[in-house]
Write an enzyme that holds these catalytic residues in place. Structure first.
Site, PDB file in Angstrom:
ATOM      1  N   GLY A  72       1.059  -9.360   1.938  1.00 53.45           N
ATOM      2  CA  GLY A  72       0.281  -9.006   3.368  1.00 53.45           C
ATOM      3  C   GLY A  72       1.048  -8.257   4.121  1.00 53.45           C
ATOM      4  N   GLY A  83       1.835  -7.182   8.424  1.00 50.61           N
ATOM      5  CA  GLY A  83       1.663  -7.403   9.629  1.00 50.61           C
ATOM      6  C   GLY A  83       2.161  -6.197  10.552  1.00 50.61           C
ATOM      7  N   GLY A  84       2.284  -6.524  11.882  1.00 48.58           N
ATOM      8  CA  GLY A  84       2.566  -5.660  12.884  1.00 48.58           C
ATOM      9  C   GLY A  84       3.657  -5.129  12.715  1.00 48.58           C
ATOM     10  CG  PHE A  85       7.006  -6.812  14.181  1.00 49.46           C
ATOM     11  CD1 PHE A  85       6.917  -5.578  14.957  1.00 49.46           C
ATOM     12  CD2 PHE A  85       6.646  -8.220  14.697  1.00 49.46           C
ATOM     13  CE1 PHE A  85       6.784  -5.871  16.398  1.00 49.46           C
ATOM     14  CE2 PHE A  85       6.421  -8.228  15.660  1.00 49.46           C
ATOM     15  CZ  PHE A  85       6.584  -7.064  16.869  1.00 49.46           C
ATOM     16  N   GLY A  86       5.878  -5.452   9.653  1.00 49.05           N
ATOM     17  CA  GLY A  86       6.187  -5.066   8.502  1.00 49.05           C
ATOM     18  C   GLY A  86       5.422  -5.684   7.274  1.00 49.05           C
ATOM     19  CB  VAL A  88       4.911 -10.769   3.795  1.00 49.29           C
ATOM     20  CG1 VAL A  88       5.559 -12.155   3.378  1.00 49.29           C
ATOM     21  CG2 VAL A  88       4.958 -10.622   5.410  1.00 49.29           C
ATOM     22  CE  LYS A 122       7.430 -11.493   9.269  1.00 42.88           C
ATOM     23  NZ  LYS A 122       7.305 -11.854  10.292  1.00 42.88           N
ATOM     24  CG  ASP A 140       0.955 -13.414  17.610  1.00 42.00           C
ATOM     25  OD1 ASP A 140      -0.401 -13.558  18.165  1.00 42.00           O
ATOM     26  OD2 ASP A 140       1.210 -12.709  16.508  1.00 42.00           O
TER      27      ASP A 140
END
Length: 562
Positions: free
Chosen positions: A344, A346-349, A351, A365, A462
């Site tokens: 997947g 996400g906002g920071f990188g 996985v 990640k 979060d």
């Protein structure tokens, strides 16, 4: 005349350029090909170009529940109707090609388009984004502090113009002299916002711009409801409104006063710390300017864990709290970060799934190289989670940092995340009430540990169903602590100018005022409870006859005693 005419020829070219950014959230459900939702979406996107070109802004909804699609388009305030229509046309085609989620947004140089399965008009939840193609050239000025003050003065003034002057239609540009140069600024809000919400959004964006780009020759921050940009050259159409903010005598006097007031303590400080400065100057090795902030943070990470940093910027083992892994080992485990191992994004990188030499499965990640936030998230994860051990928290197994590569290695959770089950009609049948109850209790135990039982008092900030992971026994574990904050022992509440998190899970006082506490996490936990029980997403529970959100619907039933 040439300077006035040339931008008019360039605007159609810019309208067809590549998008600045595309947002297709991973935690949003995807629509099915040839479904009623897709047909409604295509109809809506066909309406946007011509209707938006009339005034530069347009929003509407098409279709009946549950396949209603709401859409919104905005053109930059300095473009004509033809350029606007072409830009919206390109944006509509691109977003249809790039995204299959039921909630998406795309930004171009001269326009932006957004659609969603929920009614979002007039709702302001700030979540700033930095386009990948930023102006990263360093600013070469003698007084960068003064430059920042001048730039902030410019942006704050034109923000007030955009928000509170009806004739500006939520759009303003301005310029201000700094030494021999001129700074050009632009701000804009979507016109469904109130003046206060527009101003609040712009102030948040200016805060993000200050964090990332005030030491640069230009920068831009994009969000759903407002955009802010500055450059050292004129990037907007000069035939539009231009505001000029000259220096005042008071401002010049203030600068001289600051110089006089600061010189005396600086001189005293220099004398007192002279010997220490000489020692550090001899010890400090030469490094490129671009690596200073990163290496400083790496050393900060090293202090609490007893880790040493090599000359290549690699963290090496030195602590029992966290294992630092070799980059070659991680690359081999993930098959060099192959797409087939991608779990997947996400906002920071991104996985990836990996298998270590001993056969142990892990999740890796890979933090974004272009995101300054990625390094901040890594700091949070290493300093916080390496020292936290609980059955209901995802365990951080290791870390790898070499140059621009920033990697976090977690235990692998074979059943993915909670949202993978509860929002899918087929997978949901695998969850009987006993399993659901155990998941709820597991989340509760994890939160209780963070808030009260751990050696650090931590607010997650979060918490959502996609950040609750499930192991092979369906035991729930809280993950993703990149937004987490540590509280002092006696601290109960805090405030931030930069609201981070996910719309629909944020407590009202946090989303609107930036105030957060343990109650913020408990609110998010409550949203997850309702989602588990109903199988519906909070922001996807759009009922035209009952309520716009799952929370509103549940509250109505509660008040009615149902």
């Amino acid at each position: 005349m040439l300077f006035l005419i040339i931008p008019l020829f360039l605007l159609p070219i810019l309208a067809s350029a590549d998008p600045l950014s595309i947002f297709c959230p991973n935690d949003s459900r995807n629509y099915t090909h040839n479904s009623p939702f897709e047909n409604n979406l295509k109809q809506l996107l066909e309406l946007l170009p011509s209707n938006t070109s009339v005034t530069g802004f347009y929003n509407t909804s098409i279709g009946d529940n549950p396949d209603t699609v709401s859409g919104q388009a905005l053109c930059r305030g300095d473009v004509n109707s033809t350029v606007c229509q072409n830009c919206i046309q390109n944006a509509s085609q691109e977003i249809l090609t790039q995204c299959t989620s039921e909630d998406a947004m795309i930004w171009f140089e001269l326009c932006q388009v957004r659609y969603s399965y929920q009614m979002f008009f007039s709702l302001m939840v700030y979540a700033g984004k930095y386009p990948d193609d930023q102006n990263n050239l360093e600013l070469n000025v003698s007084d960068p502090v003064l430059f920042d003050d001048v730039l902030k003065y410019l942006l704050n003034n034109i923000s007030n113009e955009a928000a509170y002057d009806p004739s500006k239609r939520m759009f303003a540009t301005g310029e201000i002299k700094f030494s021999k140069d001129t700074i050009y600024g632009l701000v804009q809000c979507t016109r469904d916002m109130s003046g206060d919400n527009c101003n609040s959004c712009l102030l948040s964006a200016i805060g993000d711009l200050e964090t990332c780009c005030f030491s640069r020759q230009g920068g831009i921050v994009l969000s759903r409801n407002c955009n802010v940009r500055f450059e050292m050259n004129q990037f907007y159409n000069s035939s539009s409104l231009v505001l000029t903010y000259p220096y005042s005598k008071g401002a010049k006097w203030k600068t001289w006063m600051v110089v006089v007031v600061t010189c005396v303590p600086l001189l005293v400080l220099a004398i007192l710390s002279g010997s220490c400065a000489v020692y550090h100057r001899r010890k400090k090795r030469t490094q490129p300017d671009g690596e200073k902030s990163q290496n400083a943070l790496l050393h900060e990470l090293a202090r609490p864990t007893g880790v040493e940093i090599t000359e290549d910027g690699e963290l090496v083992p030195g602590s029992e709290d966290l294992h630092f892994m070799n980059l070659l080992t991680i690359r081999a485990a993930t098959d060099d970060f192959s797409d087939s191992n991608k779990l997947g994004k996400g906002g920071f990188g991104t996985v990836y799934k990996g298998v270590l030499p001993d056969g142990k499965e892990v999740a890796v990640k890979r933090l974004s190289r272009r995101s300054w936030q990625g390094l901040q998230e890594l700091k949070n994860e290493v300093i916080l989670i390496a020292k936290l051990q609980h059955r209901n928290l995802v365990k951080l197994l290791g870390c790898g940092i070499v140059g621009e590569e920033k990697l976090l290695v977690y235990e692998f959770m074979p059943n993915r995340s909670l949202d993978f089950f509860i929002f899918d009609s087929e997978r949901r049948t695998q969850l009987d009430w006993k399993t659901c109850y155990n998941i709820i209790v597991s989340i509760t135990r994890g939160l209780l540990y963070l808030h009260e039982d751990s050696r650090l008092k931590i607010i997650h900030r979060d918490l959502k169903s996609s950040n609750v992971l499930l192991d092979n026994e369906m035991v729930a574990k809280i993950s993703d602590f990149g937004m987490a904050r540590i509280f002092d022992e006696n601290q109960n509440i805090a405030n931030t100018r930069r609201v981070v998190g996910t719309y629909g899970y944020m407590a009202p006082e946090y989303a609107m005022e930036g105030v957060f506490s343990v109650k913020s996490d408990v609110f998010s936990f409550g949203v997850i409870l309702l989602e588990i029980i109903s199988g519906k997403k909070n922001n996807g529970f759009y009922l035209t006859r009952h309520a716009q959100t799952l929370l509103a619907y549940a509250w109505r039933l509660w008040k009615e005693g149902k």
